[in-house]
Design a protein around this motif. Structure first.
Motif, PDB file in Angstrom:
ATOM      1  N   ALA A  56       2.128  14.306  -7.231  1.00 24.64           N
ATOM      2  CA  ALA A  56       1.566  13.087  -6.639  1.00 24.64           C
ATOM      3  C   ALA A  56       0.743  12.325  -7.680  1.00 24.64           C
ATOM      4  O   ALA A  56       0.861  11.102  -7.797  1.00 24.64           O
ATOM      5  CB  ALA A  56       0.715  13.435  -5.428  1.00 24.64           C
ATOM      6  N   ILE A  57      -0.069  13.026  -8.432  1.00 25.48           N
ATOM      7  CA  ILE A  57      -0.882  12.394  -9.480  1.00 25.48           C
ATOM      8  C   ILE A  57       0.012  11.748 -10.520  1.00 25.48           C
ATOM      9  O   ILE A  57      -0.178  10.584 -10.897  1.00 25.48           O
ATOM     10  CB  ILE A  57      -1.818  13.427 -10.156  1.00 25.48           C
ATOM     11  CG1 ILE A  57      -2.907  13.883  -9.197  1.00 25.48           C
ATOM     12  CG2 ILE A  57      -2.408  12.878 -11.453  1.00 25.48           C
ATOM     13  CD1 ILE A  57      -3.992  12.860  -8.934  1.00 25.48           C
ATOM     14  N   LEU A  58       1.006  12.483 -11.010  1.00 27.55           N
ATOM     15  CA  LEU A  58       1.897  11.944 -12.044  1.00 27.55           C
ATOM     16  C   LEU A  58       2.703  10.761 -11.522  1.00 27.55           C
ATOM     17  O   LEU A  58       2.921   9.780 -12.233  1.00 27.55           O
ATOM     18  CB  LEU A  58       2.812  13.055 -12.566  1.00 27.55           C
ATOM     19  CG  LEU A  58       2.091  14.221 -13.254  1.00 27.55           C
ATOM     20  CD1 LEU A  58       3.084  15.330 -13.602  1.00 27.55           C
ATOM     21  CD2 LEU A  58       1.331  13.768 -14.486  1.00 27.55           C
ATOM     22  N   SER A  59       3.119  10.826 -10.267  1.00 26.99           N
ATOM     23  CA  SER A  59       3.881   9.728  -9.659  1.00 26.99           C
ATOM     24  C   SER A  59       3.014   8.491  -9.452  1.00 26.99           C
ATOM     25  O   SER A  59       3.449   7.361  -9.690  1.00 26.99           O
ATOM     26  CB  SER A  59       4.470  10.175  -8.324  1.00 26.99           C
ATOM     27  OG  SER A  59       5.378  11.233  -8.512  1.00 26.99           O
ATOM     28  N   THR A  60       1.798   8.698  -9.006  1.00 26.45           N
ATOM     29  CA  THR A  60       0.867   7.590  -8.803  1.00 26.45           C
ATOM     30  C   THR A  60       0.592   6.886 -10.123  1.00 26.45           C
ATOM     31  O   THR A  60       0.608   5.652 -10.205  1.00 26.45           O
ATOM     32  CB  THR A  60      -0.448   8.104  -8.175  1.00 26.45           C
ATOM     33  OG1 THR A  60      -0.142   8.725  -6.927  1.00 26.45           O
ATOM     34  CG2 THR A  60      -1.451   6.985  -7.970  1.00 26.45           C
ATOM     35  N   GLU A  61       0.368   7.671 -11.144  1.00 28.34           N
ATOM     36  CA  GLU A  61       0.133   7.105 -12.481  1.00 28.34           C
ATOM     37  C   GLU A  61       1.339   6.270 -12.939  1.00 28.34           C
ATOM     38  O   GLU A  61       1.190   5.163 -13.448  1.00 28.34           O
ATOM     39  CB  GLU A  61      -0.139   8.236 -13.472  1.00 28.34           C
ATOM     40  CG  GLU A  61      -0.429   7.763 -14.874  1.00 28.34           C
ATOM     41  CD  GLU A  61      -0.668   8.924 -15.822  1.00 28.34           C
ATOM     42  OE1 GLU A  61      -1.628   8.839 -16.595  1.00 28.34           O
ATOM     43  OE2 GLU A  61       0.103   9.911 -15.792  1.00 28.34           O
ATOM     44  N   TYR A  97       2.487  -1.537  -9.617  1.00 29.52           N
ATOM     45  CA  TYR A  97       2.009  -1.441  -8.240  1.00 29.52           C
ATOM     46  C   TYR A  97       0.480  -1.373  -8.260  1.00 29.52           C
ATOM     47  O   TYR A  97      -0.102  -0.609  -9.024  1.00 29.52           O
ATOM     48  CB  TYR A  97       2.602  -0.216  -7.535  1.00 29.52           C
ATOM     49  CG  TYR A  97       4.066  -0.390  -7.221  1.00 29.52           C
ATOM     50  CD1 TYR A  97       4.465  -1.104  -6.092  1.00 29.52           C
ATOM     51  CD2 TYR A  97       5.050   0.130  -8.047  1.00 29.52           C
ATOM     52  CE1 TYR A  97       5.815  -1.284  -5.803  1.00 29.52           C
ATOM     53  CE2 TYR A  97       6.401  -0.045  -7.769  1.00 29.52           C
ATOM     54  CZ  TYR A  97       6.770  -0.756  -6.648  1.00 29.52           C
ATOM     55  OH  TYR A  97       8.094  -0.941  -6.372  1.00 29.52           O
ATOM     56  N   LYS A  98      -0.142  -2.178  -7.417  1.00 26.70           N
ATOM     57  CA  LYS A  98      -1.596  -2.326  -7.452  1.00 26.70           C
ATOM     58  C   LYS A  98      -2.334  -1.467  -6.415  1.00 26.70           C
ATOM     59  O   LYS A  98      -3.499  -1.141  -6.611  1.00 26.70           O
ATOM     60  CB  LYS A  98      -1.964  -3.793  -7.250  1.00 26.70           C
ATOM     61  CG  LYS A  98      -1.484  -4.673  -8.387  1.00 26.70           C
ATOM     62  CD  LYS A  98      -1.776  -6.132  -8.098  1.00 26.70           C
ATOM     63  CE  LYS A  98      -1.379  -7.032  -9.228  1.00 26.70           C
ATOM     64  NZ  LYS A  98       0.038  -7.111  -9.484  1.00 26.70           N
ATOM     65  N   ASN A  99      -1.691  -1.136  -5.333  1.00 26.58           N
ATOM     66  CA  ASN A  99      -2.338  -0.396  -4.242  1.00 26.58           C
ATOM     67  C   ASN A  99      -1.668   0.954  -4.057  1.00 26.58           C
ATOM     68  O   ASN A  99      -0.928   1.167  -3.096  1.00 26.58           O
ATOM     69  CB  ASN A  99      -2.275  -1.212  -2.946  1.00 26.58           C
ATOM     70  CG  ASN A  99      -3.055  -2.497  -3.053  1.00 26.58           C
ATOM     71  OD1 ASN A  99      -4.212  -2.479  -3.449  1.00 26.58           O
ATOM     72  ND2 ASN A  99      -2.436  -3.611  -2.718  1.00 26.58           N
ATOM     73  N   VAL A 100      -1.935   1.860  -4.980  1.00 22.44           N
ATOM     74  CA  VAL A 100      -1.315   3.181  -4.951  1.00 22.44           C
ATOM     75  C   VAL A 100      -2.414   4.243  -4.910  1.00 22.44           C
ATOM     76  O   VAL A 100      -3.368   4.185  -5.680  1.00 22.44           O
ATOM     77  CB  VAL A 100      -0.431   3.419  -6.199  1.00 22.44           C
ATOM     78  CG1 VAL A 100       0.295   4.745  -6.093  1.00 22.44           C
ATOM     79  CG2 VAL A 100       0.541   2.290  -6.409  1.00 22.44           C
ATOM     80  N   TRP A 101      -2.258   5.189  -3.990  1.00 24.59           N
ATOM     81  CA  TRP A 101      -3.207   6.288  -3.850  1.00 24.59           C
ATOM     82  C   TRP A 101      -2.464   7.619  -3.944  1.00 24.59           C
ATOM     83  O   TRP A 101      -1.340   7.743  -3.484  1.00 24.59           O
ATOM     84  CB  TRP A 101      -3.906   6.238  -2.499  1.00 24.59           C
ATOM     85  CG  TRP A 101      -4.898   5.143  -2.369  1.00 24.59           C
ATOM     86  CD1 TRP A 101      -6.246   5.228  -2.575  1.00 24.59           C
ATOM     87  CD2 TRP A 101      -4.638   3.793  -1.984  1.00 24.59           C
ATOM     88  NE1 TRP A 101      -6.822   4.004  -2.341  1.00 24.59           N
ATOM     89  CE2 TRP A 101      -5.862   3.106  -1.974  1.00 24.59           C
ATOM     90  CE3 TRP A 101      -3.479   3.084  -1.646  1.00 24.59           C
ATOM     91  CZ2 TRP A 101      -5.971   1.762  -1.651  1.00 24.59           C
ATOM     92  CZ3 TRP A 101      -3.578   1.750  -1.319  1.00 24.59           C
ATOM     93  CH2 TRP A 101      -4.815   1.100  -1.324  1.00 24.59           C
ATOM     94  N   SER A 102      -3.140   8.586  -4.488  1.00 23.17           N
ATOM     95  CA  SER A 102      -2.609   9.942  -4.559  1.00 23.17           C
ATOM     96  C   SER A 102      -3.353  10.810  -3.544  1.00 23.17           C
ATOM     97  O   SER A 102      -4.580  10.879  -3.564  1.00 23.17           O
ATOM     98  CB  SER A 102      -2.810  10.506  -5.968  1.00 23.17           C
ATOM     99  OG  SER A 102      -2.297  11.805  -6.039  1.00 23.17           O
ATOM    100  N   ALA A 152       0.856  -1.190   0.000  1.00 23.49           N
ATOM    101  CA  ALA A 152       0.000   0.000   0.000  1.00 23.49           C
ATOM    102  C   ALA A 152       0.889   1.235   0.000  1.00 23.49           C
ATOM    103  O   ALA A 152       1.707   1.425   0.908  1.00 23.49           O
ATOM    104  CB  ALA A 152      -0.915  -0.010   1.213  1.00 23.49           C
ATOM    105  N   ILE A 153       0.735   2.059  -1.015  1.00 21.05           N
ATOM    106  CA  ILE A 153       1.596   3.227  -1.211  1.00 21.05           C
ATOM    107  C   ILE A 153       0.720   4.470  -1.345  1.00 21.05           C
ATOM    108  O   ILE A 153      -0.207   4.505  -2.155  1.00 21.05           O
ATOM    109  CB  ILE A 153       2.459   3.058  -2.480  1.00 21.05           C
ATOM    110  CG1 ILE A 153       3.287   1.779  -2.390  1.00 21.05           C
ATOM    111  CG2 ILE A 153       3.336   4.286  -2.702  1.00 21.05           C
ATOM    112  CD1 ILE A 153       3.884   1.348  -3.713  1.00 21.05           C
ATOM    113  N   PHE A 154       1.049   5.486  -0.561  1.00 29.41           N
ATOM    114  CA  PHE A 154       0.318   6.736  -0.579  1.00 29.41           C
ATOM    115  C   PHE A 154       1.299   7.842  -0.968  1.00 29.41           C
ATOM    116  O   PHE A 154       2.328   8.008  -0.313  1.00 29.41           O
ATOM    117  CB  PHE A 154      -0.310   6.998   0.798  1.00 29.41           C
ATOM    118  CG  PHE A 154      -1.243   5.889   1.199  1.00 29.41           C
ATOM    119  CD1 PHE A 154      -2.589   5.968   0.897  1.00 29.41           C
ATOM    120  CD2 PHE A 154      -0.767   4.745   1.831  1.00 29.41           C
ATOM    121  CE1 PHE A 154      -3.453   4.938   1.232  1.00 29.41           C
ATOM    122  CE2 PHE A 154      -1.610   3.707   2.173  1.00 29.41           C
ATOM    123  CZ  PHE A 154      -2.962   3.794   1.867  1.00 29.41           C
TER     124      PHE A 154
END
Length: 114
Positions: free
Chosen positions: A85-90, A97-102, A74-76
């Protein structure tokens, strides 16, 4: 046709998990996750939220694969305004990575919660 940063961010947000700092803190604790600040090191040194680690966006992919090879972790992700944050999450989703939140609120909000 070229797109502006706001256009790219708006388009990316549609396919990402975007949450507030409060939601991120609760979910991170529940899932034993990590909170990553993707701002530059000098920005992080100047002001940062507690319980976060700094991995600048420019080296995020290399460091994540080295430090967290589990695609289920789980990565936030947060920054100062939400754009990085949006660009990094994307990007992390592209890497598998399956559990990524921005975390899409301001740094001030993040520092108050975390």
């Amino acid at each position: 046709m070229l797109k502006t940063v706001p256009q790219v961010v708006m388009q990316a947000q549609k396919s990402l998990n975007c949450i507030t700092a409060d939601e991120a803190l609760t979910l991170c604790k529940k899932m034993n996750g990590i909170i990553i600040d993707v701002r530059e090191s000098i920005e992080y040194a100047h002001k940062s939220a507690s319980n976060t680690m700094n991995i600048p966006r420019g080296i995020l992919e290399m460091k994540m694969l080295e430090l967290y090879p589990n695609s289920e972790k789980a990565i936030f992700i947060h920054c100062a305004s939400g754009v990085r944050a949006i660009l990094s999450t994307e990007q992390l989703k592209r890497f598998g990575y399956k559990n990524v939140w921005s975390i899409t609120c301001t740094l001030e909000d993040i520092c108050q919660v975390l």
